[in-house]
Design a protein around this motif. Structure first.
Motif, PDB file in Angstrom:
ATOM      1  N   GLU A   1       0.807  -1.214   0.000  1.00 30.19           N
ATOM      2  CA  GLU A   1       0.000   0.000   0.000  1.00 30.19           C
ATOM      3  C   GLU A   1       0.848   1.275   0.000  1.00 30.19           C
ATOM      4  O   GLU A   1       0.330   2.353  -0.280  1.00 30.19           O
ATOM      5  CB  GLU A   1      -0.923   0.005   1.226  1.00 30.19           C
ATOM      6  CG  GLU A   1      -1.944  -1.121   1.226  1.00 30.19           C
ATOM      7  CD  GLU A   1      -2.808  -1.110   2.482  1.00 30.19           C
ATOM      8  OE1 GLU A   1      -2.623  -0.176   3.301  1.00 30.19           O
ATOM      9  OE2 GLU A   1      -3.647  -2.012   2.636  1.00 30.19           O
ATOM     10  N   ASP A   2       2.148   1.157   0.304  1.00 31.44           N
ATOM     11  CA  ASP A   2       3.007   2.339   0.386  1.00 31.44           C
ATOM     12  C   ASP A   2       3.966   2.472  -0.788  1.00 31.44           C
ATOM     13  O   ASP A   2       4.623   3.505  -0.936  1.00 31.44           O
ATOM     14  CB  ASP A   2       3.830   2.297   1.687  1.00 31.44           C
ATOM     15  CG  ASP A   2       2.946   2.374   2.916  1.00 31.44           C
ATOM     16  OD1 ASP A   2       1.807   2.847   2.790  1.00 31.44           O
ATOM     17  OD2 ASP A   2       3.399   1.960   4.000  1.00 31.44           O
TER      18      ASP A   2
ATOM     19  N   GLN B   1       6.663   7.796  -5.919  1.00 33.89           N
ATOM     20  CA  GLN B   1       6.387   9.139  -6.428  1.00 33.89           C
ATOM     21  C   GLN B   1       7.208  10.194  -5.698  1.00 33.89           C
ATOM     22  O   GLN B   1       7.726  11.135  -6.308  1.00 33.89           O
ATOM     23  CB  GLN B   1       4.895   9.444  -6.291  1.00 33.89           C
ATOM     24  CG  GLN B   1       4.011   8.640  -7.241  1.00 33.89           C
ATOM     25  CD  GLN B   1       2.533   8.917  -7.029  1.00 33.89           C
ATOM     26  OE1 GLN B   1       2.146   9.610  -6.087  1.00 33.89           O
ATOM     27  NE2 GLN B   1       1.704   8.376  -7.891  1.00 33.89           N
ATOM     28  N   ILE B   2       7.338  10.035  -4.378  1.00 34.29           N
ATOM     29  CA  ILE B   2       8.118  11.002  -3.599  1.00 34.29           C
ATOM     30  C   ILE B   2       9.586  10.975  -4.020  1.00 34.29           C
ATOM     31  O   ILE B   2      10.218  12.027  -4.197  1.00 34.29           O
ATOM     32  CB  ILE B   2       7.989  10.700  -2.096  1.00 34.29           C
ATOM     33  CG1 ILE B   2       6.557  10.983  -1.623  1.00 34.29           C
ATOM     34  CG2 ILE B   2       8.983  11.537  -1.287  1.00 34.29           C
ATOM     35  CD1 ILE B   2       6.306  10.595  -0.186  1.00 34.29           C
TER      36      ILE B   2
ATOM     37  N   TYR C   1       6.757   5.289   6.022  1.00 32.84           N
ATOM     38  CA  TYR C   1       6.268   4.162   5.235  1.00 32.84           C
ATOM     39  C   TYR C   1       6.433   2.877   6.046  1.00 32.84           C
ATOM     40  O   TYR C   1       7.119   2.854   7.069  1.00 32.84           O
ATOM     41  CB  TYR C   1       7.020   4.052   3.903  1.00 32.84           C
ATOM     42  CG  TYR C   1       8.516   4.030   4.026  1.00 32.84           C
ATOM     43  CD1 TYR C   1       9.200   2.850   4.325  1.00 32.84           C
ATOM     44  CD2 TYR C   1       9.264   5.190   3.862  1.00 32.84           C
ATOM     45  CE1 TYR C   1      10.567   2.822   4.438  1.00 32.84           C
ATOM     46  CE2 TYR C   1      10.648   5.182   3.989  1.00 32.84           C
ATOM     47  CZ  TYR C   1      11.287   3.991   4.269  1.00 32.84           C
ATOM     48  OH  TYR C   1      12.657   3.968   4.391  1.00 32.84           O
TER      49      TYR C   1
ATOM     50  N   THR D   1       9.124  11.558   4.931  1.00 33.38           N
ATOM     51  CA  THR D   1       7.968  10.684   4.767  1.00 33.38           C
ATOM     52  C   THR D   1       8.035   9.537   5.769  1.00 33.38           C
ATOM     53  O   THR D   1       9.054   9.321   6.422  1.00 33.38           O
ATOM     54  CB  THR D   1       7.919  10.119   3.327  1.00 33.38           C
ATOM     55  OG1 THR D   1       6.699   9.402   3.143  1.00 33.38           O
ATOM     56  CG2 THR D   1       9.086   9.186   3.063  1.00 33.38           C
TER      57      THR D   1
ATOM     58  N   GLN E   1       3.654   2.804  -4.146  1.00 32.48           N
ATOM     59  CA  GLN E   1       3.393   3.830  -5.145  1.00 32.48           C
ATOM     60  C   GLN E   1       3.667   5.225  -4.583  1.00 32.48           C
ATOM     61  O   GLN E   1       4.287   6.068  -5.249  1.00 32.48           O
ATOM     62  CB  GLN E   1       1.940   3.725  -5.631  1.00 32.48           C
ATOM     63  CG  GLN E   1       1.587   4.669  -6.780  1.00 32.48           C
ATOM     64  CD  GLN E   1       2.354   4.337  -8.048  1.00 32.48           C
ATOM     65  OE1 GLN E   1       2.783   3.199  -8.252  1.00 32.48           O
ATOM     66  NE2 GLN E   1       2.558   5.330  -8.896  1.00 32.48           N
ATOM     67  N   THR E   2       3.234   5.461  -3.352  1.00 29.65           N
ATOM     68  CA  THR E   2       3.425   6.783  -2.748  1.00 29.65           C
ATOM     69  C   THR E   2       4.895   7.109  -2.574  1.00 29.65           C
ATOM     70  O   THR E   2       5.356   8.203  -2.925  1.00 29.65           O
ATOM     71  CB  THR E   2       2.720   6.850  -1.381  1.00 29.65           C
ATOM     72  OG1 THR E   2       1.338   6.540  -1.552  1.00 29.65           O
ATOM     73  CG2 THR E   2       2.852   8.229  -0.775  1.00 29.65           C
TER      74      THR E   2
END
Length: 497
Positions: free
Chosen positions: A288-289, A295-296, A311, A309, A291-292
């Motif tokens: 669930e983490d 992108q970062i 994760y 961030t 993709q985020t």
């Protein structure tokens, strides 16, 4: 002795440049020292020359290390003192190239068209050779380059002095100005025959090399001391990072490889020898983490200003670990991002504690709602009794009409419609109660504040009536929506009212 000293100093600083390629000052000094050593040996051979031909040949070839000596000195002053125009440096190089061409093209060498004879004089207890003959006017080109070198040294001296680097300006720039002026003046007078004597320019150049080496060696010594302090600081930092369970990492934005300390590798489940890149790092993350975080790590903002961030890492045994990570960018001389440096920390315990606090807060809010609704039980019962009483009355009326045998269909439809309406009203009261009684996670969504106010007023309508209260509302139809949890906001309004 002079040549040995120059070669020794030049070798030391050449290896210093070889270890740190950006230290161009050390490279130019090494070239200056090496060319001075060669110049000194040829000058010694010239002093011991026995024939005019031997003297002339040596004087011709001495301009080769002389070319390198003047060019490297100009480059060193420009780079090390960070002063003097590049135009002057190029002009000096151009004049020395021209002087070298003229040296091998006109006359016996750049200084003499013809050497007629040698005479001998005493120097330091020895007999040395001095040339006599026809001077070559082309040597004005070489002397002009020396004059430009003196101007460049003055510019570099002033630039360093104005920046506040007084020591460097005096030791390097001041000594260069003094010895270039003295050496050039002596050389001009000797070469043009104004004063009799041998050519001993190497002593002047040796003085410049000694002064420059003194300052460079002092800078090298300071660098060694700083290196020792840095290593001690790194040891302390490593100890502190290990004690705090901080993982240190760096990501090469050009090659793509990621370096990580042992603690960082342990946090993410990597072995000590495993090669890591962005893809292998992302494979360790919770699905669930991924993709985020991807992108970062790839967006331009993070590559320019850094990022922060949190994760989850999914370990091989199925355990989930929360990681907080912060990174900052490192750029090259052109301002292009080349490396991302950062630290990571295990915050699993903090996250679990935070979730536990949130769970207790939700439970407390639910108990508060239950207690509040218990206090409002009379009002709620009245709110339900009204539609139930209306339903009962309408049903009894319908039974009465049917018992008489006289059925007015329009009136019966009206009774049934009223029953349906009252049933919906009772169902709405029950729905609001269930909403307030239920337990669940916080669900934020766009809500109309006016609708929330109306819903609470309907729920408390009987309570107001029993206290003979009249509620007036002035609701703005243009009020914007809010992003919040419906149940929590209804509880806030209930508490206030």
């Amino acid at each position: 002795m002079s040549a040995s000293a120059c070669l020794t100093l030049g070798s030391l600083h050449f290896f210093s440049w070889y270890r740190e390629r950006q230290a161009l000052g050390n490279l130019f000094f090494a070239l200056l020292a090496a060319s001075t050593a060669a110049y000194t040996l040829l000058e010694l051979q010239m002093l011991r020359a026995e024939t005019p031909e031997q003297f002339s040949t040596t004087l011709r070839w001495i301009h080769v290390p002389g070319f390198l000596l003047i060019v490297s000195m100009a480059s060193f002053l420009h780079v090390y003192l960070k002063g003097g125009s590049r135009f002057l440096v190029r002009s000096i190089c151009a004049l020395r190239v021209l002087a070298l061409i003229l040296n091998f093209s006109f006359g016996q060498n750049l200084n003499f068209l013809e050497i007629n004879q040698l005479r001998h004089t005493r120097l330091l207890g020895e007999s040395v050779s001095v040339a006599e003959g026809v001077r070559n006017p082309c040597m004005l080109v070489g002397q002009a380059s020396m004059l430009l070198l003196l101007v460049l040294a003055n510019q570099a001296f002033l630039a360093a002095w104005r920046r506040g680097e007084r020591r460097r300006a005096l030791v390097v720039g001041g000594s260069a100005i003094f010895f270039i002026a003295v050496g050039m003046g002596h050389l001009v007078l000797v070469l043009w025959g104004i004063i009799p004597g041998p050519i001993i320019s190497s002593l002047t150049f040796l003085s410049i090399v000694a002064a420059m080496s003194f300052e460079l060696s002092a800078a090298t010594l300071r660098a060694v001391q700083l290196g020792g302090e840095l290593r001690e600081s790194e040891s302390r930092m490593a100890l502190a990072a290990e004690a705090a369970r901080l993982g240190i990492w760096s990501r090469d934005l050009v090659g793509g490889e990621i370096w990580g300390s042992d603690t960082w590798r342990e946090l993410l489940g990597f072995s000590k020898s495993e090669r890591i890149d962005l893809n292998s790092f992302l494979d360790k993350l919770h699905p669930e983490d991924k993709q985020t975080v991807h992108q970062i790590l790839t967006q331009d903002f993070a590559l320019q200003f850094g990022y922060q961030t949190e994760y989850r890492v999914l370990l091989s045994d199925g355990q989930v670990r929360w990681i907080a990570s912060r990174g900052r960018v490192e750029t090259n001389d052109q301002g292009t991002p080349v490396r991302l440096l950062g630290v990571s920390m295990d915050i699993t315990y903090h996250r679990e504690a935070q979730q536990e606090i949130e769970l207790q807060r939700t439970e407390l809010a639910h108990l508060s709602r239950v207690t509040m609704l218990g206090e409002l039980s009379g009002s709620i019962a009245h709110e339900l009794n009204q539609p139930l009483t209306a339903i009962l009355s309408n049903a009894q009326a319908a039974q009465h009409f049917l018992a008489r045998g006289e059925v007015d269909l329009d009136e019966l439809r009206e009774i049934l419609s009223d029953i349906v309406e009252q049933d919906k009203r009772a169902g709405e009261v029950i729905r609001r109660l269930r909403l307030l009684l239920q337990k669940g996670e916080v669900l934020k969504q766009p809500l109309d504040p006016n609708d929330l106010v109306r819903e609470v007023l309907r729920l408390l309508g009987s309570e107001f009536s029993s206290h003979c209260l009249v509620v007036q509302t002035h609701l703005d139809p243009t009020v914007p929506t809010v992003n919040g949890d419906r149940v929590q906001l209804l509880q806030v309004l209930l508490n206030l009212l």
